[in-house]
Design a protein around this motif. Structure first.
Motif, PDB file in Angstrom:
ATOM      1  N   PHE A   1       7.791  22.546 -28.553  1.00  0.00           N
ATOM      2  CA  PHE A   1       7.244  22.071 -27.292  1.00  0.00           C
ATOM      3  C   PHE A   1       5.734  21.955 -27.450  1.00  0.00           C
ATOM      4  O   PHE A   1       5.081  22.903 -27.878  1.00  0.00           O
ATOM      5  N   PRO A   2       5.137  20.795 -27.155  1.00  0.00           N
ATOM      6  CA  PRO A   2       3.692  20.624 -27.354  1.00  0.00           C
ATOM      7  C   PRO A   2       2.876  21.677 -26.611  1.00  0.00           C
ATOM      8  O   PRO A   2       3.116  21.938 -25.428  1.00  0.00           O
ATOM      9  N   ALA A   3       1.925  22.267 -27.297  1.00  0.00           N
ATOM     10  CA  ALA A   3       1.081  23.293 -26.689  1.00  0.00           C
ATOM     11  C   ALA A   3       0.059  22.657 -25.753  1.00  0.00           C
ATOM     12  O   ALA A   3      -0.295  21.486 -25.895  1.00  0.00           O
ATOM     13  N   GLY A   4      -0.407  23.435 -24.802  1.00  0.00           N
ATOM     14  CA  GLY A   4      -1.489  22.990 -23.934  1.00  0.00           C
ATOM     15  C   GLY A   4      -1.069  22.263 -22.679  1.00  0.00           C
ATOM     16  O   GLY A   4      -1.891  21.992 -21.805  1.00  0.00           O
ATOM     17  N   LEU A   5       0.219  21.940 -22.563  1.00  0.00           N
ATOM     18  CA  LEU A   5       0.654  21.175 -21.398  1.00  0.00           C
ATOM     19  C   LEU A   5       0.652  22.018 -20.129  1.00  0.00           C
ATOM     20  O   LEU A   5       0.622  21.476 -19.020  1.00  0.00           O
ATOM     21  N   GLY A   6       0.684  23.324 -20.288  1.00  0.00           N
ATOM     22  CA  GLY A   6       0.704  24.201 -19.125  1.00  0.00           C
ATOM     23  C   GLY A   6      -0.539  24.102 -18.267  1.00  0.00           C
ATOM     24  O   GLY A   6      -0.521  24.462 -17.086  1.00  0.00           O
ATOM     25  N   SER A   7      -1.632  23.600 -18.836  1.00  0.00           N
ATOM     26  CA  SER A   7      -2.876  23.477 -18.072  1.00  0.00           C
ATOM     27  C   SER A   7      -2.935  22.186 -17.262  1.00  0.00           C
ATOM     28  O   SER A   7      -3.862  21.988 -16.482  1.00  0.00           O
ATOM     29  N   LEU A   8      -1.940  21.318 -17.441  1.00  0.00           N
ATOM     30  CA  LEU A   8      -1.925  20.037 -16.722  1.00  0.00           C
ATOM     31  C   LEU A   8      -1.223  20.231 -15.381  1.00  0.00           C
ATOM     32  O   LEU A   8      -0.024  20.008 -15.236  1.00  0.00           O
ATOM     33  N   ARG A   9      -1.977  20.615 -14.393  1.00  0.00           N
ATOM     34  CA  ARG A   9      -1.404  21.034 -13.113  1.00  0.00           C
ATOM     35  C   ARG A   9      -0.803  19.888 -12.309  1.00  0.00           C
ATOM     36  O   ARG A   9      -0.027  20.114 -11.382  1.00  0.00           O
ATOM     37  N   HIS A  10      -1.168  18.657 -12.621  1.00  0.00           N
ATOM     38  CA  HIS A  10      -0.615  17.520 -11.891  1.00  0.00           C
ATOM     39  C   HIS A  10       0.539  16.850 -12.633  1.00  0.00           C
ATOM     40  O   HIS A  10       1.115  15.880 -12.140  1.00  0.00           O
ATOM     41  N   LEU A  11       0.877  17.368 -13.813  1.00  0.00           N
ATOM     42  CA  LEU A  11       1.958  16.774 -14.599  1.00  0.00           C
ATOM     43  C   LEU A  11       3.297  17.023 -13.917  1.00  0.00           C
ATOM     44  O   LEU A  11       3.724  18.162 -13.752  1.00  0.00           O
ATOM     45  N   ASP A  12       3.954  15.941 -13.510  1.00  0.00           N
ATOM     46  CA  ASP A  12       5.237  16.029 -12.816  1.00  0.00           C
ATOM     47  C   ASP A  12       6.407  15.678 -13.723  1.00  0.00           C
ATOM     48  O   ASP A  12       7.485  16.248 -13.603  1.00  0.00           O
ATOM     49  N   VAL A  13       6.201  14.685 -14.601  1.00  0.00           N
ATOM     50  CA  VAL A  13       7.296  14.150 -15.412  1.00  0.00           C
ATOM     51  C   VAL A  13       6.956  14.282 -16.892  1.00  0.00           C
ATOM     52  O   VAL A  13       5.919  13.788 -17.344  1.00  0.00           O
ATOM     53  N   LEU A  14       7.840  14.960 -17.622  1.00  0.00           N
ATOM     54  CA  LEU A  14       7.679  15.102 -19.071  1.00  0.00           C
ATOM     55  C   LEU A  14       8.987  14.717 -19.744  1.00  0.00           C
ATOM     56  O   LEU A  14      10.032  15.311 -19.475  1.00  0.00           O
ATOM     57  N   ASP A  15       8.929  13.710 -20.603  1.00  0.00           N
ATOM     58  CA  ASP A  15      10.112  13.254 -21.328  1.00  0.00           C
ATOM     59  C   ASP A  15       9.942  13.574 -22.807  1.00  0.00           C
ATOM     60  O   ASP A  15       9.103  12.987 -23.492  1.00  0.00           O
TER      61      ASP A  15
END
Length: 211
Positions: A122-136
């Motif tokens: 799982f790509p690191a660092g995505l947890g800080s993207l608070r507006h990220l709604d959709v991840l494919d």
């Protein structure tokens, strides 16, 4: 494609802020786009043969949507993190194995699509993207799933075991659509997981909104 044809697209893009050139066999990111760094909001270069995204991508400070599906990218430059207004990043069907840590600086990002790449983790660092709604992340080789703050998480056709689905994603997250078909377990067995009923409540509520 000749320079004259690209020039014609550029002239139109100056007016619209949109540059779309798909399926033309482009071997590289068009250098000519540098003339439009101040007003380009949308770029779609899908279905070409681009292997490298130049560091100059960081100059497109007004960009909100970048689509590079079905190219030959193996990495992204650190400068991608300078696109503070970027809301949509579509990179399906490339050869990516990881993302630069600077992706975590894309604070406006809402949709990130990485289907059909070569991620094993799982790509690191995505947890800080608070507006990220959709991840494919479908059609990769991922074996574990962290509980991210997402609404839509697509993980079809990876290498997930049932035990790798975190209880927290079902019980305490915002995920209302979790797609896990084509992994190493039968989807119907998710019914036995703790928190599955809570997840289904969110799923049903979301489905009703769009009915």
């Amino acid at each position: 494609m000749g320079n004259n044809a690209i020039k014609a697209h550029l002239e139109n893009s100056q007016k619209t802020g949109i540059f779309q050139l798909t399926g033309k066999g482009l071997p590289e990111f068009p250098e000519e786009l540098q003339r439009l760094t101040g007003n380009l909001r949308t770029v779609d270069l899908s279905s070409n043969k681009i292997e490298v995204l130049p560091a100059a991508i960081g100059n497109f400070l007004q960009m909100k949507s970048l689509t590079l599906n079905r190219n030959k990218l193996t990495s992204l430059p650190d400068e991608i993190g300078k696109l503070k207004k970027l809301e949509t990043l579509l990179l399906n069907g490339n050869h990516l194995t990881q993302l630069p840590s600077t992706v975590g600086q894309l604070k406006a990002l809402r949709t990130l699509s990485l289907s059909g790449n070569k991620f094993r983790e799982f790509p690191a660092g995505l947890g800080s993207l608070r507006h990220l709604d959709v991840l494919d992340l479908s059609k990769n080789h991922i074996q574990a799933v962290p509980a991210e703050r997402l609404k839509v998480l697509r993980l079809e056709e990876n290498c997930l075991e049932l035990a790798s689905i975190p209880v927290s994603i079902l019980t305490n997250s915002q995920v209302s659509l979790l797609s896990v078909e084509g992994n190493l377990f039968e989807v119907k067995n998710m019914r036995d997981l703790q928190g599955y009923e809570k997840y289904m409540e969110r799923f049903t509520a979301t489905k009703k909104k769009f009915a």
